[in-house]
Design an enzyme around this catalytic site. Structure first.
Site, short mmCIF file in Angstrom:
data_model
loop_
_atom_site.label_atom_id
_atom_site.label_comp_id
_atom_site.label_asym_id
_atom_site.label_seq_id
_atom_site.Cartn_x
_atom_site.Cartn_y
_atom_site.Cartn_z
N CYS A 61 28.32 25.24 -47.54
CA CYS A 61 27.26 25.21 -48.55
C CYS A 61 27.85 25.22 -49.96
O CYS A 61 28.76 25.99 -50.26
CB CYS A 61 26.34 26.41 -48.35
SG CYS A 61 24.92 26.39 -49.46
N CYS A 65 26.40 32.09 -53.33
CA CYS A 65 25.78 33.38 -53.00
C CYS A 65 26.88 34.34 -52.51
O CYS A 65 27.54 34.05 -51.50
CB CYS A 65 24.71 33.21 -51.94
SG CYS A 65 23.57 31.86 -52.35
N CYS A 68 27.32 35.51 -48.74
CA CYS A 68 27.07 34.59 -47.63
C CYS A 68 28.34 34.03 -46.98
O CYS A 68 29.23 33.53 -47.67
CB CYS A 68 26.18 33.45 -48.09
SG CYS A 68 25.63 32.39 -46.73
N CYS A 105 12.54 29.91 -36.27
CA CYS A 105 13.00 29.76 -37.65
C CYS A 105 14.32 29.00 -37.67
O CYS A 105 15.29 29.43 -37.04
CB CYS A 105 13.23 31.12 -38.29
SG CYS A 105 11.82 32.22 -38.16
N CYS A 136 9.20 27.72 -38.70
CA CYS A 136 9.63 28.18 -40.03
C CYS A 136 10.97 27.50 -40.33
O CYS A 136 11.77 27.29 -39.42
CB CYS A 136 9.82 29.70 -40.02
SG CYS A 136 10.45 30.34 -41.59
N CYS A 196 7.46 32.79 -46.87
CA CYS A 196 8.26 33.91 -46.37
C CYS A 196 9.33 34.14 -47.43
O CYS A 196 10.15 33.25 -47.67
CB CYS A 196 8.90 33.54 -45.04
SG CYS A 196 10.15 34.71 -44.47
N ARG A 268 9.45 42.21 -42.54
CA ARG A 268 10.44 42.00 -41.47
C ARG A 268 11.68 42.85 -41.67
O ARG A 268 12.36 42.75 -42.71
CB ARG A 268 10.82 40.53 -41.36
CG ARG A 268 11.81 40.28 -40.19
CD ARG A 268 12.02 38.81 -39.86
NE ARG A 268 10.76 38.15 -39.66
CZ ARG A 268 10.29 37.16 -40.43
NH1 ARG A 268 11.01 36.70 -41.42
NH2 ARG A 268 9.12 36.62 -40.18
N1 SAM Z 1 20.48 28.06 -47.69
C1 SAM Z 1 19.16 28.56 -47.64
C2 SAM Z 1 18.86 29.50 -48.78
O1 SAM Z 1 19.73 30.22 -49.24
O2 SAM Z 1 17.70 29.57 -49.17
C3 SAM Z 1 18.79 29.22 -46.34
C4 SAM Z 1 19.76 30.04 -45.54
S1 SAM Z 1 20.20 31.61 -46.23
C5 SAM Z 1 21.56 32.07 -45.19
C6 SAM Z 1 18.87 32.69 -45.82
C7 SAM Z 1 18.94 34.12 -46.28
O3 SAM Z 1 19.78 34.87 -45.44
C8 SAM Z 1 19.49 34.40 -47.66
O4 SAM Z 1 18.55 34.17 -48.65
C9 SAM Z 1 19.84 35.86 -47.57
O5 SAM Z 1 18.77 36.66 -48.00
C10 SAM Z 1 20.11 36.08 -46.08
N2 SAM Z 1 21.53 36.39 -45.84
C11 SAM Z 1 22.55 35.52 -45.90
N3 SAM Z 1 23.72 36.14 -45.65
C12 SAM Z 1 23.44 37.43 -45.43
C13 SAM Z 1 24.24 38.59 -45.14
N4 SAM Z 1 25.55 38.53 -45.03
N5 SAM Z 1 23.61 39.77 -44.97
C14 SAM Z 1 22.26 39.84 -45.08
N6 SAM Z 1 21.46 38.79 -45.37
C15 SAM Z 1 22.04 37.61 -45.55
FE1 SF4 Z 2 24.12 28.49 -49.08
FE2 SF4 Z 2 24.34 30.88 -47.96
FE3 SF4 Z 2 23.46 30.69 -50.45
FE4 SF4 Z 2 21.90 29.84 -48.41
S1 SF4 Z 2 22.57 31.94 -48.80
S2 SF4 Z 2 22.32 28.80 -50.35
S3 SF4 Z 2 23.49 29.09 -47.00
S4 SF4 Z 2 25.52 30.11 -49.73
#
Ligand code: SAM
Ligand code: SF4
Ligand code: DTB
Length: 345
Positions: A61, A65, A68, A105, A136, A196, A268
C-alpha cells in the site's frame, strides 16, 4: 446540557467534547451502568453480530499509516499480492456463512480503488449478496462516482476509519488528511450505503483524543451504523511497533462512551482480541460492544480461533445475532432474559 441539531428531523443530540469527556471520566461503575442501560434500550444484550474479514488485496500500500503491516513504506516483512480471484473470495464467503457470519467484509490495501478493478469488485459484491450475506468493503478513499458504483452493485456497508482524533491524525498518517477521510465518509453516506467508521486505540493518543474521535463519529450527519474500536496490534517494522499498550480499563471506557453517544450503532470490539483476557472482553460486551470479527485471521494478523470464541460465548451466555436482528425495533427488554443457548453457528 446536551443540545440538539435543529437541522435533523429527529433532533439528534450533538455532543461537545466537554460533555463527552464528562461521560468518559465518570466513575467506572456509573459509566458501565449507564452504558448497559442504554444498550438494553436498543439491543438484546446477549446477542453479538458476527462479521468475517478477508484481505482481497494484501500489502504494497502506498499510504504511510504508522500502525499498518500493509504499508509499502514499512519493513514489516509482508509480501504484496494481487487482487484475489472472484471465485476464491466467494468460496471463502460461503465457508464464513456456513460458520454463522452474517456479514462478509472484504479489505484491500489501496489508497483508493482503480477503475480497472471495479468489475472484479462488483462481481464480489454481487456474489456475496447472492449467498444471502450482508456485504462490506474497505478499499480506501472513494469519490462520489465510485461510491455510487458500489452502492449500485448492492454493497451494504463501507468501512473507512477516522482512526483517531483530528488533532492526533498527522502524528499517525501523513499521506492523507483527516479531511480526506471525512470527504469519503460523506460520499459513502450520500450514495446510500451504510457507514462503518471507527478507530484504533494505542497510537500514542491521549484520553481527549479518544473522546474527540467519538465526538466526530457521533456528530456525523448520521451516526455510523457500525463503529469498530480496534486495539493496536503492534507490528514489527512499523513505527508503532513499540507503542505503549492501552490500559484495558481505558479501552472499556471508550467502548462504554461510544455506546452512550451512539445508542443505535453496532459497536465492534475489533482488532486486538487475541491480546485481551476473557474478562476484558466480557467487560467490553457489558459496556455495549455488540459486534466482533470471527475467524482466526483479520486482514493480515491473528484473531481468536472460532473454537475459542465459541467457548467464550458459552461462558458468557452470548449468542450470534441473526441478520434480521441487525436493526432491532422496538427496544430490547430492560431485564435479563432467559439464559440463552450459547451457540456461534
Ligand atoms: N486501506 C483501507 C483503509 O485504510 O481505509 C482499508 C484497510 S485498513 C487495514 C482498515 C483498518 O484496519 C484501518 O483503518 C485500521 O483502523 C485497522 N488496522 C490496520 N492495522 C491495524 C493494526 N495493526 N492494529 C489495529 N488495527 C489496525
Ligand atoms: Fe494502506 Fe494499511 Fe493505511 Fe489501509 S491502513 S491505507 S492498507 S497502509
Ligand atoms: C477495522 O476497523 N478493523 C478491521 C476492519 N476494520 C477492516 C481490520 C483490522 C486489521 C488488523 C490488522 C491486520 O489484520 O492486518
Amino acid at each position: 446540557m446536551l443540545h440538539s441539531d435543529p437541522n435533523t428531523e429527529n433532533r439528534r443530540q450533538i455532543w461537545t467534547a466537554e460533555e463527552a469527556r464528562r461521560v468518559f471520566d465518570q466513575p467506572l461503575m456509573d459509566l458501565l451502568f449507564q452504558a448497559q442501560t442504554v444498550h438494553r434500550q436498543h439491543f438484546d444484550p446477549n446477542r453479538v453480530q458476527l462479521s468475517r474479514l478477508l484481505s482481497i488485496k494484501t500489502g504494497g500500500c502506498p499510504e504511510d499509516c504508522s500502525y499498518c503491516s500493509q504499508s509499502a513504506r514499512h519493513a514489516s516483512g509482508l509480501s504484496a499480492s494481487k487482487l484475489l480471484e472472484v471465485e476464491r473470495v466467494l468460496a471463502e464467503a460461503r465457508r464464513a456463512r456456513d460458520a454463522g457470519a452474517t456479514r462478509y467484509c472484504m479489505g484491500a490495501a489501496w489508497r483508493s480503488p482503480k477503475q480497472r478493478d471495479m468489475p472484479q469488485i462488483i462481481a464480489m459484491i454481487e456474489g456475496v449478496k447472492a449467498l444471502g450475506m450482508e456485504s462490506c468493503m474497505t478499499l480506501g478513499m472513494l469519490d462520489a462516482d465510485q461510491s455510487a458504483q458500489l452502492a449500485e452493485a448492492g454493497l451494504d456497508y463501507y468501512n473507512h476509519n477516522i482512526d483517531t482524533s483530528e488533532a492526533h491524525y498527522p502524528n499517525v498518517i501523513t499521506t492523507r488528511t483527516f479531511a480526506d477521510r471525512m470527504e469519503t465518509l460523506a460520499n459513502v453516506r450520500n450514495s446510500g450505503m451504510k457507514v462503518c467508521s471507527g478507530g484504533i486505540l494505542g497510537l500514542g493518543e491521549g484520553q481527549q483524543d479518544r473522546v474527540d474521535m467519538l465526538v466526530t463519529l457521533a456528530n456525523l450527519p448520521e451516526a455510523p451504523d457500525s463503529v469498530p474500536i480496534n486495539m493496536l496490534i503492534p507490528v514489527e517494522g512499523t513505527p508503532m511497533a513499540d507503542a505503549a499498550p492501552v490500559d484495558p480499563i481505558d479501552f472499556v471506557r471508550t467502548i462504554a462512551t461510544a455506546r452512550i453517544m451512539m445508542p443505535h450503532t453496532h459497536v465492534r470490539l475489533s482488532a486486538g482480541r487475541t491480546a485481551m483476557s476473557d474478562e476484558m472482553q466480557a467487560m467490553c460486551f457489558f459496556a455495549g460492544a455488540n459486534s466482533i470479527f470471527v475467524g482466526d485471521t483479520l486482514l493480515t494478523k491473528d484473531n481468536p480461533e472460532e473454537e475459542t470464541d465459541m467457548v467464550l460465548f458459552a461462558k458468557l451466555g452470548l449468542n450470534a445475532m441473526k441478520a434480521h436482528e441487525h436493526h432491532p425495533e422496538p427496544a430490547a427488554p430492560a431485564v435479563p432474559r432467559e439464559p440463552a443457548i450459547p451457540i456461534l453457528r
